[in-house]
Design a protein around this motif. Sequence first.
Motif, PDB file in Angstrom:
ATOM      1  N   VAL A 128       0.839  -1.217   0.000  1.00  0.00           N
ATOM      2  CA  VAL A 128       0.000   0.000   0.000  1.00  0.00           C
ATOM      3  C   VAL A 128       0.865   1.254   0.000  1.00  0.00           C
ATOM      4  O   VAL A 128       0.610   2.218  -0.692  1.00  0.00           O
ATOM      5  CB  VAL A 128      -0.959  -0.018   1.202  1.00  0.00           C
ATOM      6  N   ILE A 129       1.925   1.220   0.783  1.00  0.00           N
ATOM      7  CA  ILE A 129       2.833   2.370   0.863  1.00  0.00           C
ATOM      8  C   ILE A 129       3.489   2.628  -0.479  1.00  0.00           C
ATOM      9  O   ILE A 129       3.588   3.754  -0.961  1.00  0.00           O
ATOM     10  CB  ILE A 129       3.859   2.179   1.967  1.00  0.00           C
ATOM     11  N   LEU A 130       3.958   1.510  -1.128  1.00  0.00           N
ATOM     12  CA  LEU A 130       4.625   1.661  -2.420  1.00  0.00           C
ATOM     13  C   LEU A 130       3.677   2.186  -3.462  1.00  0.00           C
ATOM     14  O   LEU A 130       4.027   3.022  -4.313  1.00  0.00           O
ATOM     15  CB  LEU A 130       5.214   0.309  -2.862  1.00  0.00           C
ATOM     16  N   ALA A 131       2.436   1.679  -3.389  1.00  0.00           N
ATOM     17  CA  ALA A 131       1.451   2.168  -4.361  1.00  0.00           C
ATOM     18  C   ALA A 131       1.164   3.650  -4.168  1.00  0.00           C
ATOM     19  O   ALA A 131       1.020   4.437  -5.126  1.00  0.00           O
ATOM     20  CB  ALA A 131       0.160   1.366  -4.230  1.00  0.00           C
ATOM     21  N   ALA A 132       1.090   4.073  -2.920  1.00  0.00           N
ATOM     22  CA  ALA A 132       0.827   5.497  -2.630  1.00  0.00           C
ATOM     23  C   ALA A 132       1.971   6.384  -3.091  1.00  0.00           C
ATOM     24  O   ALA A 132       1.777   7.493  -3.639  1.00  0.00           O
ATOM     25  CB  ALA A 132       0.596   5.673  -1.122  1.00  0.00           C
ATOM     26  N   VAL A 133       3.197   5.866  -2.896  1.00  0.00           N
ATOM     27  CA  VAL A 133       4.377   6.627  -3.338  1.00  0.00           C
ATOM     28  C   VAL A 133       4.377   6.751  -4.843  1.00  0.00           C
ATOM     29  O   VAL A 133       4.702   7.784  -5.422  1.00  0.00           O
ATOM     30  CB  VAL A 133       5.662   5.977  -2.820  1.00  0.00           C
ATOM     31  N   ALA A 134       3.993   5.638  -5.534  1.00  0.00           N
ATOM     32  CA  ALA A 134       3.979   5.665  -6.996  1.00  0.00           C
ATOM     33  C   ALA A 134       2.950   6.671  -7.520  1.00  0.00           C
ATOM     34  O   ALA A 134       3.190   7.424  -8.480  1.00  0.00           O
ATOM     35  CB  ALA A 134       3.694   4.257  -7.525  1.00  0.00           C
ATOM     36  N   VAL A 135       1.760   6.632  -6.873  1.00  0.00           N
ATOM     37  CA  VAL A 135       0.712   7.579  -7.305  1.00  0.00           C
ATOM     38  C   VAL A 135       1.150   9.014  -7.059  1.00  0.00           C
ATOM     39  O   VAL A 135       0.984   9.895  -7.894  1.00  0.00           O
ATOM     40  CB  VAL A 135      -0.612   7.279  -6.559  1.00  0.00           C
ATOM     41  N   ALA A 136       1.757   9.236  -5.903  1.00  0.00           N
ATOM     42  CA  ALA A 136       2.236  10.592  -5.580  1.00  0.00           C
ATOM     43  C   ALA A 136       3.305  11.050  -6.539  1.00  0.00           C
ATOM     44  O   ALA A 136       3.357  12.204  -6.971  1.00  0.00           O
ATOM     45  CB  ALA A 136       2.753  10.623  -4.136  1.00  0.00           C
ATOM     46  N   GLY A 137       4.180  10.060  -6.924  1.00  0.00           N
ATOM     47  CA  GLY A 137       5.248  10.457  -7.877  1.00  0.00           C
ATOM     48  C   GLY A 137       4.705  10.806  -9.234  1.00  0.00           C
ATOM     49  O   GLY A 137       5.173  11.735  -9.891  1.00  0.00           O
ATOM     50  N   SER A 138       3.695  10.016  -9.661  1.00  0.00           N
ATOM     51  CA  SER A 138       3.114  10.337 -10.973  1.00  0.00           C
ATOM     52  C   SER A 138       2.400  11.681 -10.992  1.00  0.00           C
ATOM     53  O   SER A 138       2.418  12.420 -11.964  1.00  0.00           O
ATOM     54  CB  SER A 138       2.153   9.202 -11.379  1.00  0.00           C
TER      55      SER A 138
END
Length: 251
Positions: free
Chosen positions: A9-19
Amino acid sequence: MKTIRKHIVILAAVAVAGSLLSFTAPMANAADKDGVTSSRSFPKINKTKKDLLAESKSVDVESDSSWLSTTMSVPKTKSSAEQQAEAQAAQEQAAREQAAAAAAAQASAASRSQTRSATPSTSATTNTTTTTVNASSSAVVSYAGQFVGVSPYVYGGTSPTSGWDCSGFTQYVFAHFGISLPRTSGAQATVGTAVGSLADAQPGDLIANSTHVGIYAGNGMVVNALKPSVGTAYTPVQYAFSGGYSIRRVM
């Protein structure tokens, strides 16, 4: 297992934030670029604007302009003061001439009247200088007046017919009454008795100086042989004598 899910979940949130960050950054840069570099729509003007309503002033003249060769003819006119002065001078001159003519006419009339009233004790002819009669002022003036307008002026002359000068005339007139006068006007200015002024002069008195002599006829007039253009005539004393003179009583 729960730990793995948490990491996912954390990695997914970081990815969304980065995009999301990668998408908004270019938009911000573009907005910043468009907003900052496009702050002025017109180029900067450093020159001072001229007043378009100010009057144009020019000292340049076209050398080939046709009006440069035009010659303006301006009539010369006299001022009102100059015209009035000339008119007044003309009126004064006319008045002086009229007064002189009137005085001459009056003296001529008086002479004719004296001629009719004068009765010499002996008869005499006018063509001789040796005839002697009783002299009186009226008789002298009357006798001299008959030559006015008749006898010409001739320098050095002594004759009423061929002409005489001023002293030749007075010498001739007084010789008719037995009074001998010198030949020149300067010598005649010393004979007889001196009279103080023209106001005291009587008809028949001599008025003389070194250049001219005449016989006083009264009223400021003198009968004299004046000059070739005038001949023997009545003239005002001031006209006949421009300078000083002597008044001599010889009768």
